[in-house]
Motif scaffolding. Structure first.
Motif, PDB file in Angstrom:
ATOM      1  N   PHE A   1       0.835  -1.136  -0.199  1.00 58.55           N
ATOM      2  CA  PHE A   1       0.017  -0.039   0.096  1.00 58.55           C
ATOM      3  C   PHE A   1       0.860   1.159   0.011  1.00 58.55           C
ATOM      4  O   PHE A   1       1.805   1.268  -0.672  1.00 58.55           O
ATOM      5  CB  PHE A   1      -1.096  -0.048   1.207  1.00 58.55           C
ATOM      6  N   PHE A   2       0.577   2.104   0.857  1.00 59.15           N
ATOM      7  CA  PHE A   2       1.234   3.608   0.932  1.00 59.15           C
ATOM      8  C   PHE A   2       1.549   3.918   2.339  1.00 59.15           C
ATOM      9  O   PHE A   2       1.190   3.786   3.235  1.00 59.15           O
ATOM     10  CB  PHE A   2       0.268   4.724   0.289  1.00 59.15           C
ATOM     11  N   PHE A   3       2.585   4.753   2.344  1.00 56.79           N
ATOM     12  CA  PHE A   3       2.766   5.475   3.552  1.00 56.79           C
ATOM     13  C   PHE A   3       2.074   7.076   3.449  1.00 56.79           C
ATOM     14  O   PHE A   3       1.691   7.486   2.701  1.00 56.79           O
ATOM     15  CB  PHE A   3       4.273   6.098   3.652  1.00 56.79           C
ATOM     16  N   ASP A   4       1.032   7.083   4.618  1.00 52.91           N
ATOM     17  CA  ASP A   4       0.442   8.137   4.708  1.00 52.91           C
ATOM     18  C   ASP A   4       0.933   9.160   6.096  1.00 52.91           C
ATOM     19  O   ASP A   4       0.972   8.511   7.056  1.00 52.91           O
ATOM     20  CB  ASP A   4      -1.090   7.775   4.970  1.00 52.91           C
ATOM     21  N   ASP A   5       0.659  10.229   5.877  1.00 51.51           N
ATOM     22  CA  ASP A   5       0.864  11.361   7.103  1.00 51.51           C
ATOM     23  C   ASP A   5      -0.328  11.512   7.737  1.00 51.51           C
ATOM     24  O   ASP A   5      -1.109  12.399   7.460  1.00 51.51           O
ATOM     25  CB  ASP A   5       1.468  12.738   6.261  1.00 51.51           C
ATOM     26  N   GLN A   6      -0.412  10.727   8.808  1.00 49.67           N
ATOM     27  CA  GLN A   6      -1.669  10.576   9.667  1.00 49.67           C
ATOM     28  C   GLN A   6      -2.026  12.145  10.061  1.00 49.67           C
ATOM     29  O   GLN A   6      -3.145  12.501  10.224  1.00 49.67           O
ATOM     30  CB  GLN A   6      -1.519   9.776  10.797  1.00 49.67           C
ATOM     31  N   ARG A   7      -0.867  12.691  10.660  1.00 48.18           N
ATOM     32  CA  ARG A   7      -1.175  13.997  11.393  1.00 48.18           C
ATOM     33  C   ARG A   7      -1.903  15.145  10.442  1.00 48.18           C
ATOM     34  O   ARG A   7      -2.660  15.806  10.618  1.00 48.18           O
ATOM     35  CB  ARG A   7       0.053  14.493  12.075  1.00 48.18           C
ATOM     36  N   ALA A   8      -1.194  15.104   9.179  1.00 52.87           N
ATOM     37  CA  ALA A   8      -1.724  15.878   8.090  1.00 52.87           C
ATOM     38  C   ALA A   8      -3.167  15.534   7.696  1.00 52.87           C
ATOM     39  O   ALA A   8      -4.094  16.516   7.619  1.00 52.87           O
ATOM     40  CB  ALA A   8      -0.856  15.930   6.944  1.00 52.87           C
ATOM     41  N   ILE A   9      -3.446  14.225   7.438  1.00 55.52           N
ATOM     42  CA  ILE A   9      -4.761  14.027   7.253  1.00 55.52           C
ATOM     43  C   ILE A   9      -5.807  14.319   8.369  1.00 55.52           C
ATOM     44  O   ILE A   9      -6.815  15.134   8.281  1.00 55.52           O
ATOM     45  CB  ILE A   9      -4.857  12.502   7.109  1.00 55.52           C
ATOM     46  N   LYS A  10      -5.438  14.170   9.634  1.00 55.29           N
ATOM     47  CA  LYS A  10      -6.249  14.587  10.782  1.00 55.29           C
ATOM     48  C   LYS A  10      -6.483  16.026  10.905  1.00 55.29           C
ATOM     49  O   LYS A  10      -7.369  16.613  11.284  1.00 55.29           O
ATOM     50  CB  LYS A  10      -5.904  13.808  11.813  1.00 55.29           C
ATOM     51  N   GLU A  11      -5.622  16.889  10.423  1.00 52.03           N
ATOM     52  CA  GLU A  11      -5.499  18.253  10.647  1.00 52.03           C
ATOM     53  C   GLU A  11      -6.179  18.898   9.297  1.00 52.03           C
ATOM     54  O   GLU A  11      -6.450  20.192   8.964  1.00 52.03           O
ATOM     55  CB  GLU A  11      -3.957  18.848  10.359  1.00 52.03           C
ATOM     56  N   GLY A  12      -6.919  18.166   8.403  1.00 53.14           N
ATOM     57  CA  GLY A  12      -7.455  18.675   7.537  1.00 53.14           C
ATOM     58  C   GLY A  12      -7.212  18.486   6.113  1.00 53.14           C
ATOM     59  O   GLY A  12      -7.661  19.230   4.896  1.00 53.14           O
ATOM     60  N   ALA A  13      -5.991  17.634   5.689  1.00 55.93           N
ATOM     61  CA  ALA A  13      -5.693  17.675   4.185  1.00 55.93           C
ATOM     62  C   ALA A  13      -6.904  17.151   3.322  1.00 55.93           C
ATOM     63  O   ALA A  13      -7.453  16.333   3.690  1.00 55.93           O
ATOM     64  CB  ALA A  13      -4.499  16.557   4.248  1.00 55.93           C
ATOM     65  N   VAL A  14      -6.794  17.753   2.324  1.00 56.33           N
ATOM     66  CA  VAL A  14      -7.753  17.561   1.391  1.00 56.33           C
ATOM     67  C   VAL A  14      -7.551  16.441   0.211  1.00 56.33           C
ATOM     68  O   VAL A  14      -6.427  16.472  -0.521  1.00 56.33           O
ATOM     69  CB  VAL A  14      -8.415  18.922   0.581  1.00 56.33           C
TER      70      VAL A  14
END
Length: 428
Positions: A18-31
């Motif tokens: 799969f992929f690496f995801d920046d969880q903090r950025a996603i939780k902080e509202g990344a679109v």
């Protein structure tokens, strides 16, 4: 039969499932932009919010010419929740072929636990090895030990951990990814025992007041009865990535929160439901306290929703802390985060005799090699459930994990601990 020694260790960078995801950025509202995300990463090591997953393919070559594989892998949300930093395969290849190989070459392949512990406890150039390295190299060491003994990886682990292996496959937990309707329908058709994960990691997916998740659980119950095989009784397991805490806030034993869990229980009836990661409060001790508060509130109200520990439960020491405090009904043992694969087995065993069940988890961002290795850990320890992995397409990961367990169980039944190494292949 004389013991076979380790002759060489090789490392090759590759791709994970799969992929690496920046969880903090996603939780902080990344679109989300199609499959990727717009925005700037905030977690150290990330160049993009979503970037290609990597693995380091490890080959342990024995003196008899056989080669045995393990795959170094790290979780999708690397660098989050107290985990090791983002894993870059090319950076770590010289570590495996250098200091790690220097420690292991010449050692007997049969000494699995001693060899794996050497990596687990030692320092290399003054640092402890990244969890992904310990994870992947130990898989290859396990396969080598099984080859040397002429038996299965299940039996090697059972002997080392002092367990009696399961005689039937462990219940598999399917994960849907964001395609939470179509992939879940596939799970129903195949009669998957634990499902669907759901990937509820934003307010949009759970609803401002939790209403979207409630509707989804109602759909799960109705659709499972329509599509599941005769006599199908699934267990619903949904990962909310702390979002219940985001929309309700503390304290977690108050009526508003408890009533919401009661509504989830009613929506799932007559099937059991467990919620993973109900909140994420930012540190292990605080997470344990919040989980205890929620569990006590649910117990006092007679709400039968099980709570699954995930955030801030990464290492063996973390697992032990959550279990000792009674902070969860189920604890996820996230295999890449524990380091050596034997540590996952030891963590499952730590749950024995407690009120906490062991879920042998991991990540969609692993490989078929690490998934098969974990299948043997599940069988050797009798975990309560094991994750279907890698990937987010469901079918492939379910096939890999379920079939590996069925094959191992069938082989153990046929051979009853074989004594001839000539019958063993490198995949066993």
């Amino acid at each position: 039969m004389s013991a076979v020694r380790i002759e060489a260790i090789h490392a090759t960078p590759g791709y994970s499932g799969f992929f690496f995801d920046d969880q903090r950025a996603i939780k902080e509202g990344a679109v989300q932009d199609g499959f990727t995300y717009d925005g700037t990463p905030v977690t150290d090591g990330f160049d993009e919010i979503r970037q290609a997953g990597e693995t380091l393919i490890v080959d342990v070559e024995l003196a008899d010419g056989s080669v045995h594989r393990g795959d170094c892998a790290a979780v999708q949300y690397s660098g989050a929740g107290g985990r090791d930093p983002l894993f870059r395969a090319a950076e770590y290849a010289p570590v495996v072929e250098g200091p790690v190989a220097e420690e292991l070459v010449g050692r007997e392949a049969s000494e699995f636990l001693a060899n794996a512990d050497l990596l687990e406890d030692g320092e290399f150039d003054g640092d402890r090895l990244h969890t992904a390295i310990r994870y992947g190299v130990s898989q290859a060491l396990l396969a080598a030990a099984a080859h040397d003994a002429g038996t299965t990886r299940t039996d090697v682990l059972a002997d080392e951990l002092g367990t009696e292996p399961a005689t039937e496959p462990v219940p598999v937990f399917g994960q849907s990814g964001d395609d939470r309707y179509v992939n879940t329908e596939k799970m129903f058709v195949k009669g998957v025992p634990v499902l669907p994960h759901g990937l509820i990691n934003s307010v949009e997916k759970i609803g401002e007041d939790g209403e979207t998740l409630l509707e989804y659980v109602e759909w799960l119950t109705e659709r499972s009865q329509e599509l599941g095989p005769e006599g199908y009784e699934p267990r619903f397991h949904i990962d909310v990535y702390g979002m219940i805490g985001e929309i309700f806030g503390a304290p977690y034993d108050r009526d508003e929160v408890v009533d919401y869990f009661g509504a989830l229980e009613d929506a799932a009836a007559p099937y059991p439901i467990q919620i993973e990661g109900p909140m994420d409060v930012g540190a292990r001790e605080a997470q344990i306290e919040a989980m205890i508060e929620l569990r006590e509130g649910l117990a006092d109200a007679g709400v039968g929703v099980d709570i699954v520990a995930d955030e801030w439960c990464n290492t063996f020491e973390d697992v032990r802390a959550f279990v000792d405090r009674g902070a969860a009904d189920v604890v996820q043992i996230k295999t890449p985060d524990l380091g050596g694969i034997h540590r996952s087995g030891q963590a499952v065993r730590y749950c024995e005799g407690t009120d906490t069940r062991a879920y042998l988890g991991g990540t969609c961002n692993e490989t078929e090699t690490s998934a098969r290795a974990c299948s043997h850990v599940a069988l050797a320890t009798g975990a309560a459930q094991v994750l279907a992995k890698p990937g987010m397409g469901f079918d492939e990961g379910y096939m890999i994990v379920e079939n590996e367990m069925r094959r191992a169980v069938a082989r153990r039944t046929r051979e009853q601990r074989p004594t001839s190494a000539d019958e063993v292949t490198a995949d066993d």
